[in-house]
Design an enzyme around this catalytic site. Structure first.
Site, PDB file in Angstrom:
ATOM      1  N   GLU A  99       0.122  -1.212   5.606  1.00 36.35           N
ATOM      2  CA  GLU A  99       1.223  -0.834   6.503  1.00 36.35           C
ATOM      3  C   GLU A  99       1.046   0.606   6.950  1.00 36.35           C
ATOM      4  O   GLU A  99       1.313   0.963   8.094  1.00 36.35           O
ATOM      5  CB  GLU A  99       2.569  -1.020   5.787  1.00 36.35           C
ATOM      6  N   ASP A 121       0.827  -1.216   0.000  1.00 33.29           N
ATOM      7  CA  ASP A 121       0.000   0.000   0.000  1.00 33.29           C
ATOM      8  C   ASP A 121       0.857   1.260   0.000  1.00 33.29           C
ATOM      9  O   ASP A 121       2.024   1.245   0.369  1.00 33.29           O
ATOM     10  CB  ASP A 121      -0.956   0.008   1.205  1.00 33.29           C
TER      11      ASP A 121
HETATM   12 ZN   LIG Z   1       6.779   2.151   3.982  1.00 27.85          ZN
END
Ligand SMILES: [Zn+2]
Length: 374
Positions: A139, A78
């Site tokens: 993340e 992401d």
């Molecule tokens: Zn990163």
């Protein structure tokens, strides 16, 4: 053996696939295809359901050519906003954006490096242990993919996370973080007619914050109050102020001490203003990580860096990443710099030669992991 042109082309392809957090479906499909072409068995865990996203974490098992412990290679899929419709601009060795979006080198540089290394291993028939590639989701919104990673699908317990900037550094230490949320309550009253009946929550909060240690606390510790809001109108004594902040430290005791200090500043201020009260909450965002330079993964990285003539220094970083979570969940991982620069800004850029350098070290880590220097 790392092919810079192929690495660049793959990176450019990846950054043009939108993949904001929870919307990693398309890039996951693309990477699953890439990994299967390289002979890996690909599966997804159920993390996507847990976080209400398009896909779970991608786990690719690359069969080893030797019988050695599996090696983990991990990067996140992401990217942050504004990160849709990325138009990369290539200027010689440098890749940047057109200035309207982030580049997404955080963390597609890591993803591209992992893919290139696996590709070189397979096409050159290099001796290598089983490799578990883990491409995580979400993340950037709280390390959610790593938190929900299905450990039963991953054989490796040691390896590399690719999610930091400077090439030539391996990050072995990162702070733990607490998020702080405070509500100061006073008493509302008409500001002109009956101010004596009011207790200003803004004044109480100001009293608390003015005596608080914030910013750089010591070499290991930082603290910040980043948001404040409250009050209703200029003619009403404000009865509520909400404040949000954080504290970070590499040292758990110092972190606890800083949080306690912030809590006590609010408690003392409410004691000085009868009629006011405070609700103070501190939550664990992530725990610190600290891998020793003599740990097996560091011996492997150091030996690999020496072997390919690209010396590497271990260092501490200021933020958290998947590595913090994985180290807590029974892995031993360190975070290798990929060359990403000015991340989380629309001025983000990187050098292809930096990605190549990181990939070369990684390739040597993989080869040495076939016969670990223990
Ligand atoms: Zn990163």
């Amino acid at each position: 053996m790392i092919q810079p042109d192929r690495l660049r082309a793959h990176f450019l392809e990846l950054v043009q696939i939108d993949s904001l957090s929870r919307k990693e479906g398309r890039i996951a499909e693309k990477l699953a295809r890439d990994m299967r072409e390289l002979g890996a068995a690909v599966e997804f865990d159920a993390a996507g359901t847990a976080v209400d996203g398009e896909t779970g974490n991608l786990i690719a098992h690359v069969p080893g050519t030797v019988d050695a412990p599996a090696l983990l290679l991990c990067a996140h899929m992401d990217t942050v906003t504004p990160g849709e419709g990325v138009r990369p601009v290539v200027e010689g060795d440098v890749i940047r954006t057109d200035g309207t979006t982030v580049l997404g080198g955080d963390d597609k540089s890591g993803v591209a490096i992992v893919c290139e290394c696996v590709r070189v291993c397979r096409e050159r028939g290099l001796p290598h242990p089983p490799i578990d590639v883990v491409f995580t989701i979400c993340e950037e919104i709280g390390l959610l993919g790593a938190r929900h990673l299905d450990l039963g699908l991953v054989r490796a317990r040691r390896g590399l996370v690719f999610d930091s900037d400077a090439v030539g550094f391996v990050f072995t230490r990162a702070p733990g973080s607490r998020s702080i949320s405070v509500v100061v309550t006073g008493r509302a009253a008409h500001a002109g007619m009956a101010p004596e009946r009011g207790v200003s929550a803004i004044q109480v909060a100001a009293d608390a914050i003015s005596g608080m240690r914030l910013g750089r606390i010591d070499a290991e510790t930082t603290a910040n109050l980043g948001r404040i809001e409250g009050g209703r109108a200029t003619n009403i004594i404000p009865d509520e102020v909400r404040i949000r902040g954080e504290a970070r430290s590499h040292d758990l005791q110092r972190l606890d001490a800083q949080v306690e200090h912030m809590r006590s500043c609010f408690a003392a201020a409410t004691a000085r203003h009868p009629g006011s009260s405070v609700r103070f909450e501190a939550n664990v965002e992530y725990e610190a990580m600290a891998i020793d330079d003599s740990a097996p993964i560091m011996r492997l990285v150091t030996a690999a860096a020496e072997r390919c003539g690209r010396p590497i220094t271990s260092a501490g970083m200021g933020g958290g990443c998947d590595a913090n979570i994985l180290n807590r969940r029974g892995f031993e991982v360190v975070n290798l710099g990929t060359g990403m620069r000015d991340i989380h800004t629309t001025a983000e850029w990187l050098r292809v030669s930096d990605m190549v350098a990181a990939a070369e070290v990684t390739l040597d880590v993989i080869e040495l992991a076939a016969d670990p220097p223990d």
